[in-house]
Design an enzyme around this catalytic site. Structure first.
Site, mmCIF file in Angstrom:
data_model
loop_
_atom_site.group_PDB
_atom_site.id
_atom_site.type_symbol
_atom_site.label_atom_id
_atom_site.label_comp_id
_atom_site.label_asym_id
_atom_site.label_seq_id
_atom_site.Cartn_x
_atom_site.Cartn_y
_atom_site.Cartn_z
ATOM 1 N N ASN A 155 0.937 -1.260 -0.077
ATOM 2 C CA ASN A 155 0.018 -0.134 0.107
ATOM 3 C C ASN A 155 0.940 1.272 0.019
ATOM 4 O OD1 ASN A 155 -1.918 1.987 0.644
ATOM 5 N ND2 ASN A 155 -2.287 1.414 2.294
ATOM 6 N N TRP A 156 0.801 1.848 -1.050
ATOM 7 C CA TRP A 156 1.826 3.114 -1.347
ATOM 8 C C TRP A 156 1.241 4.401 -0.706
ATOM 9 C CZ3 TRP A 156 4.228 2.833 -6.882
ATOM 10 C CH2 TRP A 156 4.898 1.653 -7.032
ATOM 11 N N LYS A 157 0.125 4.205 -0.192
ATOM 12 C CA LYS A 157 -0.545 5.388 0.375
ATOM 13 C C LYS A 157 -0.249 6.717 -0.575
ATOM 14 C CE LYS A 157 -0.021 3.009 4.828
ATOM 15 N NZ LYS A 157 0.328 3.044 6.029
ATOM 16 N N HIS A 198 -9.079 1.417 5.024
ATOM 17 C CA HIS A 198 -7.981 1.216 6.007
ATOM 18 C C HIS A 198 -7.998 2.222 7.094
ATOM 19 C CE1 HIS A 198 -3.691 2.455 6.765
ATOM 20 N NE2 HIS A 198 -3.302 1.428 5.834
ATOM 21 N N GLU A 242 -6.413 4.672 8.056
ATOM 22 C CA GLU A 242 -6.366 6.113 7.650
ATOM 23 C C GLU A 242 -7.205 6.623 7.313
ATOM 24 O OE1 GLU A 242 -2.429 5.407 5.727
ATOM 25 O OE2 GLU A 242 -1.642 4.666 7.373
ATOM 26 N N GLU A 276 -4.799 -4.938 10.530
ATOM 27 C CA GLU A 276 -3.829 -4.122 10.654
ATOM 28 C C GLU A 276 -4.028 -3.280 12.336
ATOM 29 O OE1 GLU A 276 -1.923 -2.780 6.968
ATOM 30 O OE2 GLU A 276 -3.796 -1.607 7.036
ATOM 31 N N GLY A 289 2.983 2.163 10.822
ATOM 32 C CA GLY A 289 3.947 3.436 10.695
ATOM 33 C C GLY A 289 4.932 3.629 11.911
ATOM 34 N N SER A 340 4.023 -2.316 10.110
ATOM 35 C CA SER A 340 5.512 -2.389 10.388
ATOM 36 C C SER A 340 5.986 -3.745 10.180
ATOM 37 C CB SER A 340 5.811 -2.112 11.884
ATOM 38 O OG SER A 340 5.552 -0.710 12.148
ATOM 39 N N GLY A 360 3.192 -1.177 4.268
ATOM 40 C CA GLY A 360 3.219 0.361 3.975
ATOM 41 C C GLY A 360 4.616 0.805 3.774
ATOM 42 N N GLY A 361 5.298 1.374 4.600
ATOM 43 C CA GLY A 361 6.584 1.708 4.555
ATOM 44 C C GLY A 361 7.526 0.909 3.594
#
Ligand code: 13P
Length: 249
Positions: free
Chosen positions: A9-11, A94, A96, A166, A172, A212, A233-234
């Site tokens: 997920n590149w957000k 998600h 966010e 999640e 993150g 993470s 994510g990251g």
């Protein structure tokens, strides 16, 4: 057998050039794997990403979608628009989106229904916040998120659902749920689905862990029997890290 899945997920990261570059880096020396691999760039880069990955095993998926078929919803994207450019899977729910854009279980139930009616595959995200875990409410929270958004669906629709647990406190933050915490929750999720539907559906649905996940911890998390992969994510923004995570599965 459940599908193993690793999704990135590149957000809100990577412009058009950077998207092209990251996809190029990912495609070079792409790992041999039986897992399904997906990437979710931003909306504006989806068309190009689909084109670039035309002959690749990597699937391009979307990060969000509106529930309406079309109409006066400025700034929104419909299920039909996604399908029309060759996107067949959408991330919904998600944390966010829930936290910053006010998405509720009720809204998500509508989005999920629309996506499934279009035969899009839904990657449904959910998970408790830190206070919920501290108060020992995490199982209750997760159960109600699933119930409110998914448990009114016909059983047949579940073949197009992937779940992504999640925990918000692990996203993150560098703080991962321990493999034991992930396994405990994933087993609980399967038990909850068995109670709401049946064991066949519960055993068939892939449940990913997100929060993470890094090359250093992916192997241990993925080794748990009820963890069928990860939503990253990251670490999905670096080709080498993402490939190492794919190798871990
Ligand atoms: P991180 O891997 O950066 O913690 O993000 C997880 C996530 O939110 C994936 O959807």
């Amino acid at each position: 057998m459940r599908s193993k899945i690793v999704a990135g997920n590149w957000k809100m990261n990577k412009n058009g050039e950077q998207t092209k570059e990251l996809l190029r880096a990912l495609s070079g020396g792409f790992p041999e794997t039986e897992a399904e691999v997906m990437v979710a760039p931003t909306f504006v880069n989806l068309t190009n990403a689909v084109f670039q990955l035309k002959n690749s095993p990597i699937e391009v998926i979307a990060q969000n979608m509106h529930y309406a078929e079309n109409g006066a919803y400025t700034g929104e994207i419909s299920a039909d628009m996604l399908q029309n450019i060759g996107v067949n899977t959408v991330i919904l729910g998600h944390s966010e989106r829930r936290a910053y854009f006010g998405e509720t279980d009720e809204l998500l139930a509508k989005k999920v229904t629309t996506a499934l009616n279009h035969s899009l595959r839904v990657m449904f995200c959910f998970g408790e916040e830190l206070e919920d875990r501290k108060a020992d409410n995490h199982f209750k929270v997760v159960e109600s998120q699933l119930k409110n958004a998914l448990f009114s669906l016909d059983a047949a629709k579940w073949s197009n659902i992937v779940l992504a647990y999640e925990p918000v406190w692990a996203i993150g933050t560098g703080e991962t749920a321990s493999p034991e915490q992930a396994q405990e929750m994933h087993a609980f999720i399967r038990k909850t689905i068995t109670e709401a539907y049946d064991e066949t559906i519960a055993n068939k649905v892939s449940i990913l862990y997100g929060g993470s996940v890094k090359p250093a911890n992916a192997n241990e998390i993925f080794s748990k029997p009820d963890v069928d992969g990860g939503l990253i994510g990251g670490a999905a923004l670096k080709a080498d890290d993402f490939k190492a995570i794919i190798n871990a599965i």
